[in-house]
Scaffold this motif. Structure first.
Motif, PDB file in Angstrom:
ATOM      1  N   THR A 192       5.675 -84.498 -19.474  1.00 57.62           N
ATOM      2  CA  THR A 192       5.093 -83.311 -19.123  1.00 57.62           C
ATOM      3  C   THR A 192       5.852 -82.009 -19.226  1.00 57.62           C
ATOM      4  O   THR A 192       7.022 -81.967 -19.443  1.00 57.62           O
ATOM      5  CB  THR A 192       4.450 -83.523 -17.746  1.00 57.62           C
ATOM      6  OG1 THR A 192       5.837 -83.733 -16.838  1.00 57.62           O
ATOM      7  CG2 THR A 192       3.570 -84.661 -17.456  1.00 57.62           C
ATOM      8  N   GLU A 193       5.513 -80.892 -19.260  1.00 58.98           N
ATOM      9  CA  GLU A 193       6.098 -79.689 -19.340  1.00 58.98           C
ATOM     10  C   GLU A 193       6.873 -79.834 -18.231  1.00 58.98           C
ATOM     11  O   GLU A 193       8.125 -79.159 -18.174  1.00 58.98           O
ATOM     12  CB  GLU A 193       4.899 -78.460 -19.047  1.00 58.98           C
ATOM     13  CG  GLU A 193       5.801 -76.971 -19.139  1.00 58.98           C
ATOM     14  CD  GLU A 193       4.860 -75.926 -19.084  1.00 58.98           C
ATOM     15  OE1 GLU A 193       5.458 -74.910 -18.322  1.00 58.98           O
ATOM     16  OE2 GLU A 193       3.887 -75.973 -19.779  1.00 58.98           O
ATOM     17  N   SER A 194       6.795 -80.043 -16.865  1.00 53.83           N
ATOM     18  CA  SER A 194       7.531 -80.098 -15.828  1.00 53.83           C
ATOM     19  C   SER A 194       8.885 -81.304 -16.101  1.00 53.83           C
ATOM     20  O   SER A 194       9.826 -80.801 -15.813  1.00 53.83           O
ATOM     21  CB  SER A 194       6.813 -80.805 -14.380  1.00 53.83           C
ATOM     22  OG  SER A 194       7.661 -81.049 -13.578  1.00 53.83           O
ATOM     23  N   GLY A 202       9.923 -81.633 -19.201  1.00 51.36           N
ATOM     24  CA  GLY A 202      10.643 -80.599 -20.041  1.00 51.36           C
ATOM     25  C   GLY A 202      11.550 -79.651 -19.278  1.00 51.36           C
ATOM     26  O   GLY A 202      12.761 -79.533 -19.594  1.00 51.36           O
ATOM     27  N   ARG A 203      11.291 -79.110 -18.253  1.00 51.59           N
ATOM     28  CA  ARG A 203      11.789 -78.162 -17.501  1.00 51.59           C
ATOM     29  C   ARG A 203      12.929 -78.805 -16.957  1.00 51.59           C
ATOM     30  O   ARG A 203      14.271 -78.326 -16.960  1.00 51.59           O
ATOM     31  CB  ARG A 203      11.022 -77.417 -16.338  1.00 51.59           C
ATOM     32  CG  ARG A 203       9.940 -76.353 -16.915  1.00 51.59           C
ATOM     33  CD  ARG A 203       9.251 -75.802 -15.793  1.00 51.59           C
ATOM     34  NE  ARG A 203       8.175 -75.034 -15.891  1.00 51.59           N
ATOM     35  CZ  ARG A 203       8.476 -73.720 -16.362  1.00 51.59           C
ATOM     36  NH1 ARG A 203       9.744 -73.297 -16.153  1.00 51.59           N
ATOM     37  NH2 ARG A 203       7.468 -72.861 -16.830  1.00 51.59           N
ATOM     38  N   TRP A 238      14.944 -73.717 -20.336  1.00 48.42           N
ATOM     39  CA  TRP A 238      13.365 -73.804 -20.831  1.00 48.42           C
ATOM     40  C   TRP A 238      12.717 -72.749 -21.307  1.00 48.42           C
ATOM     41  O   TRP A 238      11.982 -72.646 -22.206  1.00 48.42           O
ATOM     42  CB  TRP A 238      12.754 -74.372 -19.307  1.00 48.42           C
ATOM     43  CG  TRP A 238      11.289 -74.596 -19.659  1.00 48.42           C
ATOM     44  CD1 TRP A 238      10.249 -73.624 -19.110  1.00 48.42           C
ATOM     45  CD2 TRP A 238      10.652 -75.452 -20.555  1.00 48.42           C
ATOM     46  NE1 TRP A 238       9.121 -74.059 -19.842  1.00 48.42           N
ATOM     47  CE2 TRP A 238       9.246 -74.988 -20.364  1.00 48.42           C
ATOM     48  CE3 TRP A 238      11.002 -76.614 -21.354  1.00 48.42           C
ATOM     49  CZ2 TRP A 238       8.119 -76.064 -20.960  1.00 48.42           C
ATOM     50  CZ3 TRP A 238      10.039 -77.493 -22.049  1.00 48.42           C
ATOM     51  CH2 TRP A 238       8.701 -77.134 -21.816  1.00 48.42           C
ATOM     52  N   GLN A 281      10.805 -72.563 -24.951  1.00 52.11           N
ATOM     53  CA  GLN A 281       9.523 -72.152 -24.982  1.00 52.11           C
ATOM     54  C   GLN A 281       9.213 -70.967 -26.060  1.00 52.11           C
ATOM     55  O   GLN A 281       8.298 -70.910 -26.957  1.00 52.11           O
ATOM     56  CB  GLN A 281       8.849 -71.687 -23.560  1.00 52.11           C
ATOM     57  CG  GLN A 281       8.387 -72.902 -23.063  1.00 52.11           C
ATOM     58  CD  GLN A 281       7.560 -72.382 -21.808  1.00 52.11           C
ATOM     59  OE1 GLN A 281       7.926 -71.520 -20.891  1.00 52.11           O
ATOM     60  NE2 GLN A 281       6.648 -72.836 -21.675  1.00 52.11           N
ATOM     61  N   ALA A 340       9.236 -78.436 -26.015  1.00 56.19           N
ATOM     62  CA  ALA A 340       8.621 -77.211 -25.552  1.00 56.19           C
ATOM     63  C   ALA A 340       7.168 -76.797 -26.361  1.00 56.19           C
ATOM     64  O   ALA A 340       6.211 -76.304 -25.661  1.00 56.19           O
ATOM     65  CB  ALA A 340       9.378 -75.966 -25.555  1.00 56.19           C
ATOM     66  N   PRO A 388       3.741 -77.984 -27.169  1.00 55.74           N
ATOM     67  CA  PRO A 388       2.906 -79.069 -26.654  1.00 55.74           C
ATOM     68  C   PRO A 388       2.392 -80.077 -27.498  1.00 55.74           C
ATOM     69  O   PRO A 388       2.241 -81.177 -27.246  1.00 55.74           O
ATOM     70  CB  PRO A 388       1.654 -78.022 -26.152  1.00 55.74           C
ATOM     71  CG  PRO A 388       2.191 -76.807 -26.059  1.00 55.74           C
ATOM     72  CD  PRO A 388       3.129 -76.789 -26.791  1.00 55.74           C
ATOM     73  N   ARG A 403       5.421 -82.302 -28.252  1.00 56.22           N
ATOM     74  CA  ARG A 403       5.782 -83.074 -27.069  1.00 56.22           C
ATOM     75  C   ARG A 403       4.689 -84.564 -26.935  1.00 56.22           C
ATOM     76  O   ARG A 403       5.146 -85.395 -26.771  1.00 56.22           O
ATOM     77  CB  ARG A 403       5.397 -82.327 -25.818  1.00 56.22           C
ATOM     78  CG  ARG A 403       5.819 -82.782 -24.476  1.00 56.22           C
ATOM     79  CD  ARG A 403       6.067 -81.864 -23.210  1.00 56.22           C
ATOM     80  NE  ARG A 403       4.780 -81.081 -22.935  1.00 56.22           N
ATOM     81  CZ  ARG A 403       4.546 -79.901 -23.146  1.00 56.22           C
ATOM     82  NH1 ARG A 403       5.555 -78.931 -23.492  1.00 56.22           N
ATOM     83  NH2 ARG A 403       3.762 -79.370 -22.856  1.00 56.22           N
TER      84      ARG A 403
END
Length: 172
Positions: free
Chosen positions: A13-15, A17-18, A37, A41, A48, A50, A53
């Motif tokens: 998820t993006e979370s 990734g962060r 991050w 992005q 980053a 989507p 990912r």
């Protein structure tokens, strides 16, 4: 206790990734640290993006859904190339039961199982810097063998890599 039995591969998820961008490996492994991050992005780098990912990346989480590592399943014709990372505080550790029982080999074996599930007919390989003897030993314990050595460009200049290919014991 084998921690990897509790690990599973889930969508990154993006979370996640962060969180990956906050990991800090000590020297000489710090070259594996991701940019911030925001930089990832802005430049649509790797996880980053989507689309990349969702198609190529997975998160490895434990029974509490804590992020323990990540995997990239990079597609090449007939080959799945693994990119991977274990959380810095889990890297280089061995379990109580002695030398050679580290988390790394079990982690890599989990990723191989997932790569086989995703693309059962593909060969599985990975690249590793020749100086990273700890990783080379881990990959060998997980069933990989060195098949080639070459130089290629990296973000910091030319570097020498081994290509290691997974060799299923059943095929030997």
């Amino acid at each position: 206790m084998n921690h990897s039995l509790q690990w599973r591969v889930v969508p990154l998820t993006e979370s996640h990734g962060r969180e990956l961008c906050s990991w800090n490996y000590p020297p000489p492994y710090d070259l594996y640290n991701w940019p911030a991050w925001e930089t990832m992005q802005h430049e649509a780098l790797e996880f980053a993006d989507p689309l990349i990912r969702s198609k190529q990346y997975g998160a490895v989480v434990d029974e509490d859904d804590s992020l323990c590592g990540f995997v990239q399943f990079f597609p090449i014709v007939g080959v799945t190339r693994l990119g991977l990372g274990l959380r810095p505080d889990l890297s280089g550790h061995t379990e109580k039961h002695g030398k050679g029982k580290g988390l790394g080999a079990a982690f890599v074996k989990l990723l191989v199982q997932e790569a086989k599930r995703r693309s059962p007919l593909n060969e599985i390989d990975l690249e590793v810097l020749v100086w990273n003897e700890r990783a080379i030993r881990t990959y060998a314990k997980a069933g990989f063998v060195i098949t080639d050595t070459y130089e290629r460009q990296t973000p910091t200049g030319m570097a020498t890599f081994h290509c290691m290919v997974f060799s299923d014991e059943e095929d030997q």
